[in-house]
Write an enzyme that holds these catalytic residues in place. Sequence first.
Site, mmCIF file in Angstrom:
data_model
loop_
_atom_site.group_PDB
_atom_site.id
_atom_site.type_symbol
_atom_site.label_atom_id
_atom_site.label_comp_id
_atom_site.label_asym_id
_atom_site.label_seq_id
_atom_site.Cartn_x
_atom_site.Cartn_y
_atom_site.Cartn_z
ATOM 1 N N ARG A 67 10.619 -6.611 -3.372
ATOM 2 C CA ARG A 67 10.848 -8.033 -3.161
ATOM 3 C C ARG A 67 11.814 -8.550 -4.219
ATOM 4 O O ARG A 67 11.729 -8.164 -5.380
ATOM 5 C CB ARG A 67 9.539 -8.817 -3.280
ATOM 6 C CG ARG A 67 8.706 -8.805 -2.020
ATOM 7 C CD ARG A 67 7.496 -9.701 -2.148
ATOM 8 N NE ARG A 67 6.572 -9.226 -3.139
ATOM 9 C CZ ARG A 67 6.480 -9.670 -4.381
ATOM 10 N NH1 ARG A 67 7.254 -10.668 -4.793
ATOM 11 N NH2 ARG A 67 5.607 -9.167 -5.226
ATOM 12 N N TYR A 195 14.090 -4.887 3.135
ATOM 13 C CA TYR A 195 12.829 -4.461 2.518
ATOM 14 C C TYR A 195 11.658 -5.355 2.941
ATOM 15 O O TYR A 195 11.786 -6.581 3.036
ATOM 16 C CB TYR A 195 12.960 -4.473 0.974
ATOM 17 C CG TYR A 195 11.626 -4.189 0.358
ATOM 18 C CD1 TYR A 195 11.150 -2.882 0.308
ATOM 19 C CD2 TYR A 195 10.788 -5.210 -0.052
ATOM 20 C CE1 TYR A 195 9.874 -2.613 -0.152
ATOM 21 C CE2 TYR A 195 9.518 -4.952 -0.522
ATOM 22 C CZ TYR A 195 9.068 -3.653 -0.568
ATOM 23 O OH TYR A 195 7.810 -3.395 -1.009
ATOM 24 N N LYS A 204 4.945 -12.233 3.658
ATOM 25 C CA LYS A 204 4.939 -13.113 2.482
ATOM 26 C C LYS A 204 5.545 -14.481 2.803
ATOM 27 O O LYS A 204 5.080 -15.508 2.316
ATOM 28 C CB LYS A 204 5.720 -12.462 1.343
ATOM 29 C CG LYS A 204 5.194 -11.090 0.943
ATOM 30 C CD LYS A 204 3.790 -11.155 0.429
ATOM 31 C CE LYS A 204 3.342 -9.808 -0.122
ATOM 32 N NZ LYS A 204 1.957 -9.850 -0.612
ATOM 33 N N HIS A 224 -3.200 -14.887 -1.503
ATOM 34 C CA HIS A 224 -2.803 -13.482 -1.683
ATOM 35 C C HIS A 224 -4.057 -12.699 -2.063
ATOM 36 O O HIS A 224 -4.244 -12.318 -3.215
ATOM 37 C CB HIS A 224 -1.750 -13.442 -2.799
ATOM 38 C CG HIS A 224 -1.070 -12.117 -2.963
ATOM 39 N ND1 HIS A 224 -0.560 -11.708 -4.168
ATOM 40 C CD2 HIS A 224 -0.805 -11.120 -2.088
ATOM 41 C CE1 HIS A 224 0.001 -10.509 -4.034
ATOM 42 N NE2 HIS A 224 -0.145 -10.138 -2.787
ATOM 43 N N SER A 246 0.661 -8.102 -7.199
ATOM 44 C CA SER A 246 1.127 -6.975 -6.400
ATOM 45 C C SER A 246 0.965 -5.662 -7.159
ATOM 46 O O SER A 246 1.249 -5.594 -8.353
ATOM 47 C CB SER A 246 2.598 -7.172 -6.065
ATOM 48 O OG SER A 246 2.781 -8.424 -5.478
ATOM 49 N N CYS A 248 -1.690 -3.901 -7.981
ATOM 50 C CA CYS A 248 -2.785 -3.780 -8.951
ATOM 51 C C CYS A 248 -4.030 -3.210 -8.291
ATOM 52 O O CYS A 248 -5.136 -3.374 -8.802
ATOM 53 C CB CYS A 248 -3.124 -5.133 -9.561
ATOM 54 S SG CYS A 248 -1.955 -5.686 -10.786
ATOM 55 N N ASP A 273 -4.356 -7.843 1.799
ATOM 56 C CA ASP A 273 -3.267 -8.559 1.129
ATOM 57 C C ASP A 273 -3.325 -10.084 1.265
ATOM 58 O O ASP A 273 -2.954 -10.781 0.346
ATOM 59 C CB ASP A 273 -1.919 -8.046 1.670
ATOM 60 C CG ASP A 273 -0.738 -8.425 0.784
ATOM 61 O OD1 ASP A 273 -0.870 -8.327 -0.449
ATOM 62 O OD2 ASP A 273 0.318 -8.805 1.321
ATOM 63 N N ARG A 364 6.242 2.889 0.316
ATOM 64 C CA ARG A 364 5.154 2.264 1.077
ATOM 65 C C ARG A 364 4.789 3.049 2.326
ATOM 66 O O ARG A 364 5.578 3.844 2.833
ATOM 67 C CB ARG A 364 5.595 0.859 1.540
ATOM 68 C CG ARG A 364 6.001 -0.085 0.424
ATOM 69 C CD ARG A 364 4.814 -0.784 -0.147
ATOM 70 N NE ARG A 364 5.144 -1.673 -1.246
ATOM 71 C CZ ARG A 364 4.464 -2.783 -1.519
ATOM 72 N NH1 ARG A 364 3.455 -3.158 -0.771
ATOM 73 N NH2 ARG A 364 4.787 -3.513 -2.555
HETATM 74 C C1 OXD Z 1 3.360 -7.413 -2.510
HETATM 75 C C2 OXD Z 1 3.048 -6.746 -1.241
HETATM 76 O O1 OXD Z 1 4.441 -7.191 -3.073
HETATM 77 O O2 OXD Z 1 1.925 -6.934 -0.757
HETATM 78 O O3 OXD Z 1 2.511 -8.177 -2.983
HETATM 79 O O4 OXD Z 1 3.909 -6.045 -0.693
HETATM 80 MN MN MN Z 2 0.824 -8.434 -1.770
#
Ligand code: OXD
Ligand code: MN
Length: 599
Positions: A67, A195, A204, A224, A246, A248, A273, A364
């Site tokens: 991102r 991306y 998002k 989130h 993100s 974690c 998420d 991913r």
């Molecule tokens: C983030 C995702 O970056 O969920 O938080 O992809």
């Molecule tokens: Mn996320």
Amino acid sequence: MSTFVEQWIEEAARLTQPAHIVWCDGSEEQEQRILWQMLEERHTLRLNERTYPNCYLHRSSPTDVARSEKATHICSRSESDAGPTNHWIAPAEAKEKLTALFRGAMEGRTMYVVPYIMGPPDSPLAQAGVELTDSSYVVANMRVMARMGRVATERVKSSGDFVRGLHSLGDLSPDRRFIMHFPEERLIWSVGSGYGGNALLAKKCHALRIASWMAREQGWLAEHMLILGLEDPSGRVTYMAAAFPSSCGKTNLAMMVSALEAQGYRVWTVGDDIAWMRIGADGRLRAINPEAGFFGVAPGTSLSTNPHVVAAIQRNTIFTNCGLTAAREPWWEGMSPEPPAGLFDWQGRPWSPGQVPAAHPNSRYTVPAAQVPAISPHWEDNEGVPISAFIFGGRRSRLTPLVYEALDWNHGVYIGATLASETTAAATGDLGVTRRDPMAMLPFCGYHMGDYFQHWLDLGSRVPRPPKVFHVNWFRKDADGQFLWPGFGENVRVLKWILERIEGKGSALETPIGLLPSPGALTLDGLNFTGEQMEILLHVDPNDWTEEHAGIGRFFETFGERLPQELLDEHGQLGERLAHAASAPRHSVGKGGKTPRKD
Ligand code: OXD
Ligand code: MN
């Protein structure tokens, strides 16, 4: 007479000049054509059909791998509504700038019209959207991540009530990359990136930035957060929603194989998420997962860290920027102890050990939620699941204990508002720097963060049965830099204590920062753990916290007058508790001075 959606598509086509326009219906047949198109474009490979049926590996442009927060803007009419944590450009200026980039951007290409629904289609919390994109990769991912195609077509044709997203890959140059949100118009314009978070606009951009704006206007929450259900030995399931920045470990926590399964505790996945939550008729906060798939970080994922997702990603999965083995299977660091021979890196170059990682750190997998073995039988309930606890967490190698509980709702909002974490590869920028990430929403809150805090505070007084609030830290390290807590499936031990606190059973000790498990309150049997290690994990150092408190004060100053008084009051009270602890004999915080509390 064309409908609102058709007029908008015509307008976008006049600007971008695509050679073809294709309405996506979500069918298998069309999906195969789009996958074929992806293969033709040569950035995508089909994986081993025998071991990974219907799986693909996509390689993005090397400068388009995460991102781009610098390129992300909230274009509200008034700058002050975007607040100090967002980049802002006036809507007219943003449109002028992007119109130039969109002009002719789809020449010779196909514009895909992607109608979608976020949430179970008949849920009162669900929302419709349409993304126009010239990326076949985006279409293939959207089909996994949202309810896409016919299920949404009627809805978007019969009403103007949907979020509009216009996306073009442009020339993929980071200098000409912009992700612009026009919250008052429920509109997103994104150009220059293919991306995930920049290009799958339902995720998002819609489900967090635009939805958070709508949620404030309409009195609900777009967060989130993962959603999980913890089943106890009697078979009862208690739902919790957890916010972590993100990368974690949200996905791993949501899909955890519980280390206490033999004792009857297991975890059900509802979402990994995003959570949309509203006060239900029963007075509880009810949450849905608006997504239909998981877009998880691959590195570190293995049979030992997340066996459920490993089982899920063996089929119908799109991998992005992972390594590739000689057997045409995906590979990433942490998948197996040794990299297989004959490996190619995420850009397709032969890889040899000792170099940079084979998989990009933000590589991913995109997998349908229904393929996860632990998916909750209630994950598509129209009313959502009732949330009993909010958990905030970040990566902190020092300072924050394994778990603590807020004293009440406002204190919980303070804990969420001051959440901090060491940065990861999920966004471009420096790694390992501690940054404040309120409610893990720093990159995703679509309006002024001070107003967002106020919205949380107000909601607490409106929910008849508000969730309890907790903070966790799986990432505390010892003096040698080693993680103190084993994490992953063992995290269920912390969830069990949280459950006991919800039920008024678990015992806790009061410290200046909140309520911590009393000695013996965490179930540690079967873990090779000394009392001393536990003490370090749960230690609250008043000096370190006094420093943290000062840092929070400086952070709060950035919100000016829009910082709610309630948070300033909480801040003052924490300061007083810390001052009191610091002036008391040293042992009063670490051990003896804590007051047992069972409420
Ligand atoms: C983030 C995702 O970056 O969920 O938080 O992809
Ligand atoms: Mn996320």
